[in-house]
Motif scaffolding. Structure first.
Motif, PDB file in Angstrom:
ATOM      1  N   GLY A 219       0.784  -1.228   0.000  1.00 42.06           N
ATOM      2  CA  GLY A 219       0.000   0.000   0.000  1.00 42.06           C
ATOM      3  C   GLY A 219       0.815   1.276   0.000  1.00 42.06           C
ATOM      4  N   GLU A 220       2.138   1.167   0.126  1.00 42.24           N
ATOM      5  CA  GLU A 220       2.980   2.353   0.161  1.00 42.24           C
ATOM      6  C   GLU A 220       3.317   2.853  -1.240  1.00 42.24           C
ATOM      7  OE1 GLU A 220       6.448   1.653   2.492  1.00 42.24           O
ATOM      8  OE2 GLU A 220       5.340   1.185   4.319  1.00 42.24           O
ATOM      9  N   PHE A 221       3.602   4.135  -1.315  1.00 42.83           N
ATOM     10  CA  PHE A 221       3.953   4.755  -2.592  1.00 42.83           C
ATOM     11  C   PHE A 221       5.449   4.602  -2.842  1.00 42.83           C
ATOM     12  CE2 PHE A 221       5.653   8.441  -4.867  1.00 42.83           C
ATOM     13  CZ  PHE A 221       4.925   8.380  -6.038  1.00 42.83           C
ATOM     14  N   ASN A 222       5.785   4.041  -3.994  1.00 40.78           N
ATOM     15  CA  ASN A 222       7.170   3.872  -4.399  1.00 40.78           C
ATOM     16  C   ASN A 222       7.399   4.692  -5.665  1.00 40.78           C
ATOM     17  OD1 ASN A 222       9.775   3.058  -4.862  1.00 40.78           O
ATOM     18  ND2 ASN A 222       9.243   1.000  -5.548  1.00 40.78           N
ATOM     19  N   VAL A 223       8.228   5.706  -5.566  1.00 39.85           N
ATOM     20  CA  VAL A 223       8.425   6.608  -6.696  1.00 39.85           C
ATOM     21  C   VAL A 223       9.021   5.872  -7.889  1.00 39.85           C
ATOM     22  CG1 VAL A 223      10.741   7.320  -5.949  1.00 39.85           C
ATOM     23  CG2 VAL A 223       9.344   8.886  -7.322  1.00 39.85           C
ATOM     24  N   SER A 224       9.768   4.798  -7.669  1.00 39.83           N
ATOM     25  CA  SER A 224      10.379   4.055  -8.774  1.00 39.83           C
ATOM     26  C   SER A 224       9.342   3.336  -9.623  1.00 39.83           C
ATOM     27  CB  SER A 224      11.391   3.042  -8.236  1.00 39.83           C
ATOM     28  OG  SER A 224      12.437   3.693  -7.543  1.00 39.83           O
ATOM     29  N   ASP A 225       8.138   3.125  -9.100  1.00 43.17           N
ATOM     30  CA  ASP A 225       7.074   2.502  -9.880  1.00 43.17           C
ATOM     31  C   ASP A 225       6.454   3.469 -10.883  1.00 43.17           C
ATOM     32  OD1 ASP A 225       7.120  -0.088  -8.751  1.00 43.17           O
ATOM     33  OD2 ASP A 225       6.012   0.628  -6.999  1.00 43.17           O
ATOM     34  N   PHE A 226       6.664   4.763 -10.693  1.00 43.21           N
ATOM     35  CA  PHE A 226       5.987   5.755 -11.512  1.00 43.21           C
ATOM     36  C   PHE A 226       6.934   6.585 -12.379  1.00 43.21           C
ATOM     37  CE2 PHE A 226       3.174   4.825  -7.993  1.00 43.21           C
ATOM     38  CZ  PHE A 226       1.936   4.695  -8.611  1.00 43.21           C
ATOM     39  N   VAL A 227       8.108   6.861 -11.914  1.00 44.74           N
ATOM     40  CA  VAL A 227       9.060   7.693 -12.666  1.00 44.74           C
ATOM     41  C   VAL A 227      10.041   6.768 -13.383  1.00 44.74           C
ATOM     42  CG1 VAL A 227      10.786   9.509 -12.515  1.00 44.74           C
ATOM     43  CG2 VAL A 227       8.793   9.552 -10.997  1.00 44.74           C
ATOM     44  N   TRP A 228       9.984   6.758 -14.717  1.00 39.34           N
ATOM     45  CA  TRP A 228      10.723   5.765 -15.500  1.00 39.34           C
ATOM     46  C   TRP A 228      12.229   5.843 -15.293  1.00 39.34           C
ATOM     47  CZ3 TRP A 228      14.361   7.477 -18.939  1.00 39.34           C
ATOM     48  CH2 TRP A 228      14.310   8.831 -19.297  1.00 39.34           C
ATOM     49  N   LYS A 232      15.594   1.782 -12.234  1.00 38.61           N
ATOM     50  CA  LYS A 232      16.802   0.991 -12.002  1.00 38.61           C
ATOM     51  C   LYS A 232      17.407   1.253 -10.623  1.00 38.61           C
ATOM     52  CE  LYS A 232      16.874  -0.861 -16.125  1.00 38.61           C
ATOM     53  NZ  LYS A 232      16.689  -2.322 -16.321  1.00 38.61           N
ATOM     54  N   PHE A 233      16.860   2.231  -9.912  1.00 35.57           N
ATOM     55  CA  PHE A 233      17.435   2.611  -8.624  1.00 35.57           C
ATOM     56  C   PHE A 233      16.457   2.286  -7.492  1.00 35.57           C
ATOM     57  CE2 PHE A 233      19.010   5.458 -11.922  1.00 35.57           C
ATOM     58  CZ  PHE A 233      20.381   5.302 -11.791  1.00 35.57           C
ATOM     59  N   ASP A 234      16.986   1.829  -6.388  1.00 37.84           N
ATOM     60  CA  ASP A 234      16.171   1.524  -5.208  1.00 37.84           C
ATOM     61  C   ASP A 234      16.165   2.743  -4.288  1.00 37.84           C
ATOM     62  OD1 ASP A 234      14.605   0.106  -3.479  1.00 37.84           O
ATOM     63  OD2 ASP A 234      16.229  -1.100  -2.649  1.00 37.84           O
ATOM     64  N   VAL A 235      15.458   3.783  -4.719  1.00 35.53           N
ATOM     65  CA  VAL A 235      15.507   5.076  -4.040  1.00 35.53           C
ATOM     66  C   VAL A 235      14.991   4.974  -2.609  1.00 35.53           C
ATOM     67  CG1 VAL A 235      14.723   7.474  -4.107  1.00 35.53           C
ATOM     68  CG2 VAL A 235      15.253   6.273  -6.245  1.00 35.53           C
ATOM     69  N   GLN A 236      13.885   4.284  -2.417  1.00 37.34           N
ATOM     70  CA  GLN A 236      13.250   4.204  -1.090  1.00 37.34           C
ATOM     71  C   GLN A 236      13.503   2.866  -0.393  1.00 37.34           C
ATOM     72  OE1 GLN A 236       9.525   5.896  -3.239  1.00 37.34           O
ATOM     73  NE2 GLN A 236       9.073   6.070  -1.067  1.00 37.34           N
ATOM     74  N   GLY A 237      14.346   2.040  -0.941  1.00 36.10           N
ATOM     75  CA  GLY A 237      14.661   0.758  -0.310  1.00 36.10           C
ATOM     76  C   GLY A 237      13.599  -0.308  -0.484  1.00 36.10           C
ATOM     77  N   PHE A 238      12.696  -0.169  -1.470  1.00 44.37           N
ATOM     78  CA  PHE A 238      11.618  -1.132  -1.650  1.00 44.37           C
ATOM     79  C   PHE A 238      12.143  -2.497  -2.101  1.00 44.37           C
ATOM     80  CE2 PHE A 238       8.674   2.152  -0.914  1.00 44.37           C
ATOM     81  CZ  PHE A 238       7.405   1.620  -0.850  1.00 44.37           C
ATOM     82  N   LYS A 239      13.145  -2.510  -2.959  1.00 39.93           N
ATOM     83  CA  LYS A 239      13.679  -3.785  -3.445  1.00 39.93           C
ATOM     84  C   LYS A 239      14.293  -4.574  -2.296  1.00 39.93           C
ATOM     85  CE  LYS A 239      14.603  -2.114  -8.125  1.00 39.93           C
ATOM     86  NZ  LYS A 239      15.644  -1.868  -9.160  1.00 39.93           N
TER      87      LYS A 239
END
Length: 282
Positions: A219-228, A232-239
């Protein structure tokens, strides 16, 4: 020598003209197709920005932001980063999307967390509509949601409902503490599901904690899912978080499979697993 140079220049001129003509034709066709596609899309707010699109128009309460934006039209086209979406805000439009054209919109967005935690979309909730989804739906209806199974688990649901009501009553008794009903309902649902599937042993308590983490990360927002440009980067540590949850969830499933094989009565888990492997390679 002059004739050779002249022939070379003529050939070069013809080549350049042909290339320019082909490029112009391709560009015109592409622009025409893009224009036709754009004309079929619902209206869109003008304030789209490069890279992030309309993300800057959304506040913490996304449903309220959608409600505010949809005042302009019942169907609204938004670009959330590089992901196009359509906001439906009237009963008639919702009926068209959810009933008339439900198969077109039945697949859910595959986020980074969903892909990593659910073994590349093999879960029932996020699997694309197809043969595998239909099989799992039929299996769930026959084995998990059958009247016999629901009757067997009536005591679990009753006990968790009493726990939920007691927790809400206790926390609201003084009248000074706010009760997060959404969180309590999520806890109630997770407890019911995990106890129905895993029992009440020690591994069930661990599973409940992992399931809460799964619900949270989905349910959390992950910017990497939306900004192309950030995929390739794990900006928020989701991976990293998703891989950790995936590993722990796999361990819990392995323990539970052994538990079911020992405790099952008339429940042929091996037969179901063999069928899944034969049909879908799982």
């Amino acid at each position: 020598m002059i004739e050779v140079v002249a022939l070379f220049l003529v050939s070069l001129t013809i080549l350049i003209v042909s290339f320019l003509k082909r490029t112009t034709t391709t560009t015109t066709t592409s622009s025409s197709s893009s224009s036709r596609l754009h004309n079929k899309l619902p209206p869109s707010p003008w304030a789209a920005l490069p890279i992030i699109g309309h993300l800057h128009l959304l506040g913490p309460s996304i449903h309220r932001s959608f409600h505010r934006l949809s005042a302009a039209a019942p169907l609204l086209h938004l670009r959330l980063g590089s992901v196009p979406c359509v906001v439906v805000s009237t009963p008639d439009a919702a009926r068209e999307v959810l009933r008339t054209h439900d198969l077109t919109f039945s697949n859910r967005k595959q986020t980074i967390a969903v892909q990593r935690v659910t073994y590349t979309n093999s879960s029932f909730a996020f699997a694309p509509h197809g043969a595998y989804w239909k099989f799992v739906k039929k299996l769930s209806a026959a084995e998990l949601m059958s009247p016999r199974m629901l009757r067997r688990q009536l005591g679990v649901r009753d006990a968790e409902l009493r726990r939920f009501l007691a927790a809400v009553r206790e926390r609201s008794r003084g009248g000074t503490e706010r009760v997060n009903v959404t969180e309590e309902l999520m806890t109630y649902s997770n407890n019911v599901i995990s106890r129905m599937m895993l029992g009440s042993g020690g591994h069930a308590d661990v599973a409940r904690r992992v399931i809460r983490e799964v619900s949270q990360i989905f349910g959390e927002f992950n910017v990497s899912d939306f900004v192309w440009c950030l995929r390739k980067f794990d900006v928020q540590g989701f991976k990293r978080r998703s891989d950790n949850i995936h590993r722990r969830l796999g361990q819990i499933k392995a323990v539970h499979i052994l538990f079911v094989r020992k405790q099952s009565q008339g429940y042929n888990l091996s037969k179901i697993c063999n069928r899944l492997h034969a049909q879908f390679g799982l």
